[in-house]
Each structure stands twice: as structure tokens, then as C-alpha cells.
Design a protein around this motif. Structure first.
Motif, mmCIF file in Angstrom:
data_model
loop_
_atom_site.group_PDB
_atom_site.id
_atom_site.type_symbol
_atom_site.label_atom_id
_atom_site.label_comp_id
_atom_site.label_asym_id
_atom_site.label_seq_id
_atom_site.Cartn_x
_atom_site.Cartn_y
_atom_site.Cartn_z
ATOM 1 N N ALA A 52 0.819 -1.220 0.000
ATOM 2 C CA ALA A 52 0.000 0.000 0.000
ATOM 3 C C ALA A 52 0.852 1.270 0.000
ATOM 4 O O ALA A 52 0.334 2.352 -0.299
ATOM 5 N N GLY A 53 2.141 1.139 0.356
ATOM 6 C CA GLY A 53 3.013 2.310 0.297
ATOM 7 C C GLY A 53 3.782 2.642 1.553
ATOM 8 O O GLY A 53 4.501 3.645 1.600
ATOM 9 N N ALA A 54 3.666 1.820 2.592
ATOM 10 C CA ALA A 54 4.437 2.075 3.812
ATOM 11 C C ALA A 54 5.914 1.780 3.571
ATOM 12 O O ALA A 54 6.253 0.846 2.840
ATOM 13 N N ASN A 55 6.781 2.572 4.193
ATOM 14 C CA ASN A 55 8.225 2.338 4.055
ATOM 15 C C ASN A 55 8.894 2.058 5.394
ATOM 16 O O ASN A 55 10.118 2.094 5.498
ATOM 17 N N GLN A 56 8.076 1.775 6.419
ATOM 18 C CA GLN A 56 8.636 1.452 7.740
ATOM 19 C C GLN A 56 7.681 0.521 8.478
ATOM 20 O O GLN A 56 6.467 0.707 8.448
ATOM 21 N N ILE A 57 8.243 -0.486 9.126
ATOM 22 C CA ILE A 57 7.482 -1.412 9.961
ATOM 23 C C ILE A 57 8.033 -1.334 11.384
ATOM 24 O O ILE A 57 9.253 -1.396 11.601
ATOM 25 N N ILE A 58 7.126 -1.177 12.348
ATOM 26 C CA ILE A 58 7.510 -1.096 13.761
ATOM 27 C C ILE A 58 7.001 -2.350 14.456
ATOM 28 O O ILE A 58 5.811 -2.676 14.366
ATOM 29 N N LEU A 59 7.896 -3.047 15.150
ATOM 30 C CA LEU A 59 7.499 -4.241 15.914
ATOM 31 C C LEU A 59 7.410 -3.861 17.382
ATOM 32 O O LEU A 59 8.425 -3.510 18.004
ATOM 33 N N ALA A 60 6.205 -3.916 17.924
ATOM 34 C CA ALA A 60 5.974 -3.482 19.304
ATOM 35 C C ALA A 60 5.800 -4.668 20.244
ATOM 36 O O ALA A 60 4.927 -5.520 20.028
ATOM 37 N N ASP A 61 6.642 -4.710 21.271
ATOM 38 C CA ASP A 61 6.442 -5.652 22.376
ATOM 39 C C ASP A 61 5.610 -4.900 23.411
ATOM 40 O O ASP A 61 6.110 -4.433 24.427
ATOM 41 N N THR A 62 4.327 -4.772 23.120
ATOM 42 C CA THR A 62 3.442 -3.847 23.821
ATOM 43 C C THR A 62 3.304 -4.144 25.301
ATOM 44 O O THR A 62 3.140 -3.233 26.115
ATOM 45 N N THR A 63 3.360 -5.409 25.676
ATOM 46 C CA THR A 63 3.132 -5.783 27.084
ATOM 47 C C THR A 63 4.399 -6.263 27.789
ATOM 48 O O THR A 63 4.319 -6.784 28.893
ATOM 49 N N GLY A 64 5.546 -6.111 27.152
ATOM 50 C CA GLY A 64 6.780 -6.604 27.765
ATOM 51 C C GLY A 64 6.831 -8.117 27.816
ATOM 52 O O GLY A 64 7.462 -8.699 28.702
ATOM 53 N N TYR A 65 6.187 -8.766 26.866
ATOM 54 C CA TYR A 65 6.062 -10.229 26.842
ATOM 55 C C TYR A 65 7.335 -10.907 26.330
ATOM 56 O O TYR A 65 7.678 -12.016 26.751
ATOM 57 N N ALA A 66 8.043 -10.263 25.438
ATOM 58 C CA ALA A 66 9.146 -10.909 24.719
ATOM 59 C C ALA A 66 10.360 -11.153 25.604
ATOM 60 O O ALA A 66 10.550 -10.517 26.645
ATOM 61 N N THR A 67 11.189 -12.068 25.154
ATOM 62 C CA THR A 67 12.535 -12.257 25.699
ATOM 63 C C THR A 67 13.517 -11.879 24.595
ATOM 64 O O THR A 67 13.129 -11.766 23.420
ATOM 65 N N PRO A 68 14.780 -11.664 24.923
ATOM 66 C CA PRO A 68 15.732 -11.301 23.874
ATOM 67 C C PRO A 68 15.758 -12.276 22.705
ATOM 68 O O PRO A 68 15.784 -11.861 21.545
ATOM 69 N N THR A 69 15.709 -13.573 22.987
ATOM 70 C CA THR A 69 15.741 -14.564 21.908
ATOM 71 C C THR A 69 14.520 -14.458 21.013
ATOM 72 O O THR A 69 14.626 -14.406 19.777
ATOM 73 N N SER A 70 13.340 -14.389 21.617
ATOM 74 C CA SER A 70 12.116 -14.353 20.812
ATOM 75 C C SER A 70 11.990 -13.045 20.040
ATOM 76 O O SER A 70 11.525 -13.031 18.892
ATOM 77 N N PHE A 71 12.420 -11.932 20.648
ATOM 78 C CA PHE A 71 12.299 -10.652 19.945
ATOM 79 C C PHE A 71 13.321 -10.562 18.809
ATOM 80 O O PHE A 71 13.004 -10.055 17.725
ATOM 81 N N GLY A 72 14.513 -11.061 19.055
ATOM 82 C CA GLY A 72 15.502 -11.101 17.982
ATOM 83 C C GLY A 72 15.021 -11.939 16.812
ATOM 84 O O GLY A 72 15.192 -11.568 15.640
ATOM 85 N N ASP A 73 14.385 -13.074 17.105
ATOM 86 C CA ASP A 73 13.843 -13.939 16.048
ATOM 87 C C ASP A 73 12.748 -13.212 15.251
ATOM 88 O O ASP A 73 12.662 -13.355 14.026
ATOM 89 N N LEU A 74 11.907 -12.459 15.964
ATOM 90 C CA LEU A 74 10.826 -11.721 15.300
ATOM 91 C C LEU A 74 11.392 -10.671 14.339
ATOM 92 O O LEU A 74 10.933 -10.549 13.193
ATOM 93 N N ILE A 75 12.384 -9.916 14.798
ATOM 94 C CA ILE A 75 13.005 -8.898 13.944
ATOM 95 C C ILE A 75 13.641 -9.555 12.720
ATOM 96 O O ILE A 75 13.498 -9.087 11.578
ATOM 97 N N ARG A 76 14.330 -10.661 12.947
ATOM 98 C CA ARG A 76 15.002 -11.381 11.856
ATOM 99 C C ARG A 76 13.977 -11.842 10.812
ATOM 100 O O ARG A 76 14.213 -11.751 9.604
#
Length: 389
Positions: A163-187
Motif C-alpha cells: 500500500a506504500g508504507a516504508n517502515q514497519i515497527i514491531l511493538a512488544d506492547t506488554t513486555g512479553y518478549a525475551t531477547p531470543t524471541s524478539f531477535g527472532d521476530l526482527i530477523r
């Protein structure tokens, strides 16, 4: 090794302000925004214009006075919100419109009561409208992304980009993630989006992992850190901007990362924020706490007096702060010998007397700084009619 520059989006004036007790006037927001720009922040989020006249006015005021930094506005994935954001901030390359997408099935069902298909449709409609108005910088923030299913994160990312977006933001809105899981999500999102799309982190600190999660996120390929001064924000707060900036400054060679932040200007910005929202003072908050560059323990003081590097890895001067040696019941005789030597007293018999009088018998910490304690010692020696050479 060529360093990759990580940008910072400060969300103190929007996400930080949402927490109880953190409300600011548009004039106060403007003052902080100009200080943030001076400190090297790349993008400053002004607020949620569709939510209140105050945020609308703050966006107008800030967007008119920023000279280097970009500014961001927050909107729901609704055309009516985007219209108001554009009325407040205008259409320019300096304006980043951030649209929040509902990311998890939990939020789709129990908060929004909509289907995945409806969620995708509203994202496409809002992004398309923003693009048609001439906006070049459009971000889609996936709320609760850390609890979303990968297939839906992929669907949101692809729909937003198409649709035309040029940026994606990944929000761990509730502080649920751990470093491993958040790194995997970004990857994962980086693989879906390709190298041309900007990927941002937005983490909360409910488990105290905000900084650790963001560090893993940028190591995994994220380009931007969304954070707040002092880590203020909903519940346990957001990722601390100053902590992430310092990690990049101190560990940049190790990680091959760089930033535009000027560390020495962040503490004064924090003090202004603290004054505006009457923020309680922490004794031990990293970098900005009252006593983080102070020591009162005898063993530490002995090392610090010989070489500050023994117990001081993070340097107070980098933040415009000063090292303090404080005298308490945990201090030893080394500090007394240091003061007596400074006063020109070579008689070591005074050490035991002064130790028993001022240190050993104290039930409470004195927390005198070295100069005031030195004056106490000097007065005591004068009272004993000792000759101070």
C-alpha cells in the motif's frame, strides 16, 4: 569494520506521557522536543493529534520549530485519524505518520472485535490514503507483535508495504518478549520486508527486559530504536533511550553499530522532564540515578582514589555529571588517611580517633561528600588544638 548507524525515535512526548502522572502541556512538550533535537534524536514523536486538542497543538508547535530532526504523529489505522494528523503536522518529508495495526489474535478478538481480514483492510485503506496525500514516510506499527502469529505479522508487513508504507515497527506492547524471541521476530520481518524497508523496535519493560530485547533486535537487523528519556511510559515504562544510546556508544565497536546521540546532553533533558512531570528521584537508576556515580564503601574508595577505572566503567563526565566519594559507616580508614594527607597532617595516630568518632559508631549512613567531610575533620582537629600545617 564499517559501522551501521542506528536511528532513535523518541516517544517520551506520546507513549511516555500516557502513563499516570506524566501529562505535559504543549509548551512543555515543545521545550523538551527542542532539547531532544539538540541531543541528536533523529525523530521526535509529538503525540496523537486525533486524541486531543492538546496533542494537536503540540504537533503544530513542534513541527514548526524543529530544524534538523523529523517528527512523528501517532494514529489509528483509520483515515479520519490520518486527516487530523496531516492537519496538525502537514505533508512534508519531515513528517512520519505512524499507523498502529492490531497484531495479535488476542487483541483482534478481545479488544477490537474484528477479524484478521478486517484488520488488514483498514491498514491498506489508511496507508493508501496517506500515500495519496503525498506523504513519503509512512510507518505501520504492529501492536502486540510479540504475541502475534508469524503468518499474520507477515501478512501485515506485506499489505503495508504494497500500500506504500516504508517502515514497519514491531511493538512488544506488554513486555512479553525475551531477547531470543524478539531477535527472532526482527530477523523474520527483516527477511519478509527486504533491506529497503526500515524496521523499528518498540519495547516495554514489564519484565525488565526492554533494553535487552532492543539490543537483540538491532543485532538481528532493526534500524531504529523507539524509546523514552528515563524509560518513562505505561506500567513499567518503555525502553530507556539513554541506556540504549550509552550501550551503542560504549559497545559500538563490538557490535559494529553507531548513533547520532550526544550523551552529554541527555541528562539535562532528563532533569527538565523530571521537573515538568514531578518524577520521583531514583537512587540507583542506571546513568541518571542520584548515587550511580557515587561510592561510600571503603574497599571501592581505596580503588577509586588510586585509579577511578577500578570501579568506574561508565564515566560521569560523558553525561555532564560528577564523580562523588561519600563518607558513610561503610567507609574505611583509607578515606581518613587521604583527607589527613590533603590537610598536611602526617600523624597517623589521628586516624583511629577520627574513625571511631565519625565512622565506626554511626548507625546511619552519613552520606557526606568529601569536601564537607573534610571540613568536619579539619574542625575536629582544630578543636583538639592540633596544628594543621
Amino acid at each position: 569494520m564499517k559501522k551501521r548507524t542506528i536511528t532513535f525515535l523518541d516517544t517520551t512526548l506520546r507513549d511516555g506521557e500516557q502513563a499516570p502522572g506524566n501529562a505535559m502541556t504543549p509548551e512543555q512538550k515543545l521545550k523538551l522536543a527542542l532539547m531532544l533535537e539538540d541531543a541528536g534524536i533523529d525523530t521526535i514523536e509529538t503525540g496523537f493529534p486525533a486524541s486531543s486538542p492538546a496533542d494537536f497543538l503540540a504537533t503544530q508547535m513542534i513541527s514548526a520549530q524543529l530544524t534538523r530532526a523529523s517528527f512523528a504523529t501517532f494514529s489509528r489505522a483509520q483515515v479520519k485519524d490520518v486527516k487530523i494528523a496531516l492537519e496538525a503536522g502537514g505533508v512534508s518529508d519531515q513528517h512520519l505518520v505512524m499507523l498502529v495495526a492490531t497484531g495479535s489474535d488476542l487483541h483482534l478478538k478481545n479488544k477490537r472485535n474484528i477479524t484478521r481480514e478486517q484488520g488488514l483492510a483498514e491498514i491498506v485503506e489508511a496507508v493508501t490514503y496517506a500515500k495519496e496525500q503525498g506523504l513519503k514516510n509512512i510507518a505501520v506499527g504492529i501492536e502486540d507483535a510479540s504475541r502475534s502469529q508469524y503468518d499474520y505479522v507477515e501478512a501485515i508487513t506485506k499489505a503495508a508495504m504494497k500500500a506504500g508504507a516504508n517502515q514497519i515497527i514491531l511493538a512488544d506492547t506488554t513486555g512479553y518478549a525475551t531477547p531470543t524471541s524478539f531477535g527472532d521476530l526482527i530477523r523474520f520481518v527483516r527477511k519478509v520486508s527486504g533491506p529497503e524497508i526500515k524496521v523499528s523496535t518498540h519495547c516495554h519493560n514489564d519484565l525488565g527486559l526492554g533494553v535487552a530485547n532492543v539490543l537483540e533486535g538491532i543485532k538481528a537487523g532493526a534500524d531504529e530504536i523507539q524509546a523514552t528519556i528515563g524509560g518513562i511510559g505505561e506500567r513499567a515504562g518503555n525502553t530507556s533511550l539513554e541506556q540504549m544510546a550509552t550501550i551503542l556508544a560504549y559497545k559500538g565497536e563490538e557490535y559494529g553499530l553507531d548513533t547520532n546521540i550526544q550523551l552529554d546532553k541527555l541528562y539535562q533533558t532528563y532533569l527538565k522532564l523530571k521537573e515538568i512531570i514531578n518524577l520521583e528521584e531514583s537512587r540507583m537508576q542506571p546513568l541518571f540515578g542520584k548515587y550511580v556515580f557515587s561510592t561510600a564503601a571503603g574497599i571501592h574508595q581505596q580503588g577509586m582514589l588510586n585509579d577511578p577505572d577500578t570501579y568506574e566503567y561508565v564515566k560521569p563526565k560523558d553525561f555532564g555529571r560528577k564523580r562523588q566519594i561519600l563518607v558513610s559507616r561503610h567507609s574505611g580508614r583509607t578515606i581518613l588517611r587521604h583527607i589527613l594527607k590533603d590537610l598536611g597532617v602526617t600523624n597517623d595516630n589521628e586516624v583511629d580517633y577520627l574513625y571511631k568518632k565519625f565512622i565506626a559508631g554511626q548507625n546511619e549512613n552519613l552520606y557526606d561528600d568529601l569536601n564537607s567531610f573534610k571540613q568536619k575533620i579539619q574542625n575536629e582537629l582544630h578543636n583538639k588544638l592540633e596544628v594543621i600545617k
